[in-house]
Design a protein around this motif. Sequence first.
Motif, PDB file in Angstrom:
ATOM      1  N   VAL A 138      -1.022  -6.917  -3.752  1.00 10.99           N
ATOM      2  CA  VAL A 138      -0.519  -8.036  -2.953  1.00 10.99           C
ATOM      3  C   VAL A 138      -1.729  -8.912  -2.640  1.00 10.99           C
ATOM      4  O   VAL A 138      -2.682  -8.465  -2.010  1.00 10.99           O
ATOM      5  CB  VAL A 138       0.157  -7.525  -1.655  1.00 10.99           C
ATOM      6  CG1 VAL A 138       0.580  -8.687  -0.772  1.00 10.99           C
ATOM      7  CG2 VAL A 138       1.336  -6.631  -1.992  1.00 10.99           C
TER       8      VAL A 138
ATOM      9  N   GLY B 234       0.811  -1.215   0.000  1.00  9.34           N
ATOM     10  CA  GLY B 234       0.000   0.000   0.000  1.00  9.34           C
ATOM     11  C   GLY B 234       0.844   1.265   0.000  1.00  9.34           C
ATOM     12  O   GLY B 234       1.743   1.427   0.836  1.00  9.34           O
TER      13      GLY B 234
ATOM     14  N   ARG C  30      -9.914   3.688   9.827  1.00  8.22           N
ATOM     15  CA  ARG C  30     -10.082   2.224   9.826  1.00  8.22           C
ATOM     16  C   ARG C  30     -10.544   1.723  11.190  1.00  8.22           C
ATOM     17  O   ARG C  30     -11.206   0.698  11.276  1.00  8.22           O
ATOM     18  CB  ARG C  30      -8.759   1.537   9.460  1.00  8.22           C
ATOM     19  CG  ARG C  30      -8.429   1.706   8.005  1.00  8.22           C
ATOM     20  CD  ARG C  30      -7.637   0.544   7.450  1.00  8.22           C
ATOM     21  NE  ARG C  30      -7.616   0.665   6.015  1.00  8.22           N
ATOM     22  CZ  ARG C  30      -6.681   1.334   5.337  1.00  8.22           C
ATOM     23  NH1 ARG C  30      -5.667   1.871   5.969  1.00  8.22           N
ATOM     24  NH2 ARG C  30      -6.764   1.429   4.043  1.00  8.22           N
TER      25      ARG C  30
ATOM     26  N   GLY D  73      -3.034   6.855  -1.801  1.00  9.64           N
ATOM     27  CA  GLY D  73      -4.216   6.336  -1.084  1.00  9.64           C
ATOM     28  C   GLY D  73      -5.222   7.425  -0.806  1.00  9.64           C
ATOM     29  O   GLY D  73      -5.630   8.166  -1.712  1.00  9.64           O
ATOM     30  N   ARG D  74      -5.600   7.579   0.464  1.00  4.55           N
ATOM     31  CA  ARG D  74      -6.586   8.600   0.823  1.00  4.55           C
ATOM     32  C   ARG D  74      -5.937   9.969   1.045  1.00  4.55           C
ATOM     33  O   ARG D  74      -6.583  10.894   1.501  1.00  4.55           O
ATOM     34  CB  ARG D  74      -7.359   8.162   2.075  1.00  4.55           C
ATOM     35  CG  ARG D  74      -8.362   7.052   1.796  1.00  4.55           C
ATOM     36  CD  ARG D  74      -8.901   6.455   3.078  1.00  4.55           C
ATOM     37  NE  ARG D  74      -7.875   5.727   3.774  1.00  4.55           N
ATOM     38  CZ  ARG D  74      -7.935   5.355   5.038  1.00  4.55           C
ATOM     39  NH1 ARG D  74      -8.996   5.652   5.764  1.00  4.55           N
ATOM     40  NH2 ARG D  74      -6.959   4.681   5.585  1.00  4.55           N
TER      41      ARG D  74
ATOM     42  N   VAL E 263      -2.299  -1.232   5.210  1.00  6.31           N
ATOM     43  CA  VAL E 263      -3.715  -1.441   4.892  1.00  6.31           C
ATOM     44  C   VAL E 263      -4.552  -1.778   6.137  1.00  6.31           C
ATOM     45  O   VAL E 263      -5.663  -2.275   6.015  1.00  6.31           O
ATOM     46  CB  VAL E 263      -3.891  -2.506   3.782  1.00  6.31           C
ATOM     47  CG1 VAL E 263      -3.224  -2.039   2.492  1.00  6.31           C
ATOM     48  CG2 VAL E 263      -3.344  -3.858   4.182  1.00  6.31           C
TER      49      VAL E 263
ATOM     50  N   PHE F 250       4.165  -1.851  -3.011  1.00  5.99           N
ATOM     51  CA  PHE F 250       3.190  -2.347  -3.985  1.00  5.99           C
ATOM     52  C   PHE F 250       1.855  -1.670  -3.744  1.00  5.99           C
ATOM     53  O   PHE F 250       1.333  -1.698  -2.627  1.00  5.99           O
ATOM     54  CB  PHE F 250       3.038  -3.868  -3.870  1.00  5.99           C
ATOM     55  CG  PHE F 250       4.299  -4.568  -4.274  1.00  5.99           C
ATOM     56  CD1 PHE F 250       4.500  -4.922  -5.599  1.00  5.99           C
ATOM     57  CD2 PHE F 250       5.293  -4.811  -3.343  1.00  5.99           C
ATOM     58  CE1 PHE F 250       5.685  -5.514  -5.980  1.00  5.99           C
ATOM     59  CE2 PHE F 250       6.482  -5.407  -3.724  1.00  5.99           C
ATOM     60  CZ  PHE F 250       6.683  -5.767  -5.046  1.00  5.99           C
ATOM     61  N   GLU F 251       1.321  -1.080  -4.793  1.00  3.58           N
ATOM     62  CA  GLU F 251       0.061  -0.348  -4.695  1.00  3.58           C
ATOM     63  C   GLU F 251      -0.894  -0.887  -5.762  1.00  3.58           C
ATOM     64  O   GLU F 251      -0.546  -0.929  -6.940  1.00  3.58           O
ATOM     65  CB  GLU F 251       0.328   1.151  -4.900  1.00  3.58           C
ATOM     66  CG  GLU F 251      -0.900   2.003  -5.121  1.00  3.58           C
ATOM     67  CD  GLU F 251      -1.947   1.864  -4.018  1.00  3.58           C
ATOM     68  OE1 GLU F 251      -1.619   2.088  -2.848  1.00  3.58           O
ATOM     69  OE2 GLU F 251      -3.110   1.526  -4.360  1.00  3.58           O
ATOM     70  N   LYS F 252      -2.085  -1.274  -5.326  1.00  6.40           N
ATOM     71  CA  LYS F 252      -2.998  -1.881  -6.305  1.00  6.40           C
ATOM     72  C   LYS F 252      -3.620  -0.867  -7.270  1.00  6.40           C
ATOM     73  O   LYS F 252      -4.037  -1.225  -8.364  1.00  6.40           O
ATOM     74  CB  LYS F 252      -4.083  -2.696  -5.600  1.00  6.40           C
ATOM     75  CG  LYS F 252      -5.079  -1.912  -4.786  1.00  6.40           C
ATOM     76  CD  LYS F 252      -6.117  -2.847  -4.196  1.00  6.40           C
ATOM     77  CE  LYS F 252      -7.107  -2.093  -3.337  1.00  6.40           C
ATOM     78  NZ  LYS F 252      -8.083  -2.967  -2.714  1.00  6.40           N
ATOM     79  N   LEU F 253      -3.690   0.402  -6.858  1.00  7.96           N
ATOM     80  CA  LEU F 253      -4.319   1.409  -7.723  1.00  7.96           C
ATOM     81  C   LEU F 253      -3.296   1.975  -8.718  1.00  7.96           C
ATOM     82  O   LEU F 253      -2.098   1.799  -8.539  1.00  7.96           O
ATOM     83  CB  LEU F 253      -4.880   2.547  -6.850  1.00  7.96           C
ATOM     84  CG  LEU F 253      -6.030   2.163  -5.925  1.00  7.96           C
ATOM     85  CD1 LEU F 253      -6.446   3.354  -5.079  1.00  7.96           C
ATOM     86  CD2 LEU F 253      -7.220   1.643  -6.723  1.00  7.96           C
TER      87      LEU F 253
ATOM     88  N   GLY G 131      -0.227   4.366   0.648  1.00 13.73           N
ATOM     89  CA  GLY G 131      -0.895   5.470   1.340  1.00 13.73           C
ATOM     90  C   GLY G 131       0.176   6.248   2.111  1.00 13.73           C
ATOM     91  O   GLY G 131       1.372   5.921   2.034  1.00 13.73           O
TER      92      GLY G 131
END
Length: 387
Positions: free
Chosen positions: A203, A7, A342, A37-38, A230, A29-32, A9
């Motif tokens: 991931v 992530g 979170r 992030g936010r 995350v 590693f960032e999925k977007l 973020g």
Amino acid sequence: MKVGIVGAGLGGLLAGAYLSSEGFEVEIFEKLPFAGGRFTSMNYRGYEISTGALHMIPHGRRGPLGRMLKELGCDVEIVDSKPEGEILWNGEREMLTRKSFSWFDVLRLNIEFFMNKLGRKRTLEEFARGLSEKSYLYVRSFLGWSFSIFPEQMMFEKIVPIFRRTEVYGGPGVPVGGCKAVTESLVEIIESSSGRVHLRKEVKAIKSGEKAKFILEKEKKEYDLVISDVGHRITSELLGEELGNHPSESRGVKYTIAIDEPFIGHTGVLFVLGKNIAGMNEVTNADENLGRKHMLQVHQPLRNGSREEIIRGLRDIKEILRGYSFEVLAVQSYRGDWPVNRVMAGMDMGNRTRHDNIFVVGDGAKGEDIEVDGIALGVENVLEALL
Ligand code: AMP
């Protein structure tokens, strides 16, 4: 030493920037398709709409995040808010100072600090109910703005360290260039110290062991150390482990408003008392490039995230901005995997996991402070354990 971070973020990037500057081999590693992030923004019709957080750092330049960005040599200017705040109540506006509250309410606050030391356990609602109406509504509005919670959701004792920090560091600040300037400059630091930020790479699982492994779509990667940005719940899902009880998240909605003329007119927060919305700031007063005209960010805590709650918030905005020419650019509601927090403020779960070489940073693993300053303190805790 090889470090793998899940992530990109703020927490992941901040940890990555420190560790890569210290000579660790860092891969994030960032999925977007974007980092931050936010805590970044997207340009929409000439306005920098933040993805999550407000364009704001709770303790400005002097707080934990401001200090860490400076230590890292980040090229970000933070404009400290002046005044720190103002109150809007019953149509009247008043600068926020100690004199805004009666001596009786201030006395009650000090008695509560004392009783808390002696072991009294009360929610903020139980405490604030004993105050005058104005002070009670201010407590609601402050908690809604700063933590996206209602006073019955937080114990008084949880606010004590945060209150003390506010006395030391002061109020908020706005980063010039918004959230994005902060996260982009962290990416630059990581990449200039030969760390890597891989975008569009999710991931899928983490395998614990002396060398922890990331399972990605088509490859496996091995690390001496893993940092997850995350939160504890998703991290334990990635590890395939049961976490047990997880505190609730906090939900909220952010309205981004384009307005032709300034409404607030300064860089501080306008706390809105007695309404569904908790407050607003006009970030274009700190950095005019954040919007083509003026831009207001309005925040409202949510109970259930229903349409009706959001409609009530929009009605408040319409009423407050009566007579101004404005347009609602975005309504962003935060919950599920994209909550405001979170875990609710004061319930953060620390940075360790049951594995010595796997840590959690970011929201949900904050230190004792508000929002991104809490994230910075959480990262600092991990760095203390590692360096
Ligand atoms: P934030 O939401 O700001 O705390 O940042 C967390 C970041 O982690 C976001 O940018 C998410 O897209 C990213 N993220 C969440 N789950 C994964 C995952 N399994 N692999 C890679 N990135 C992830």
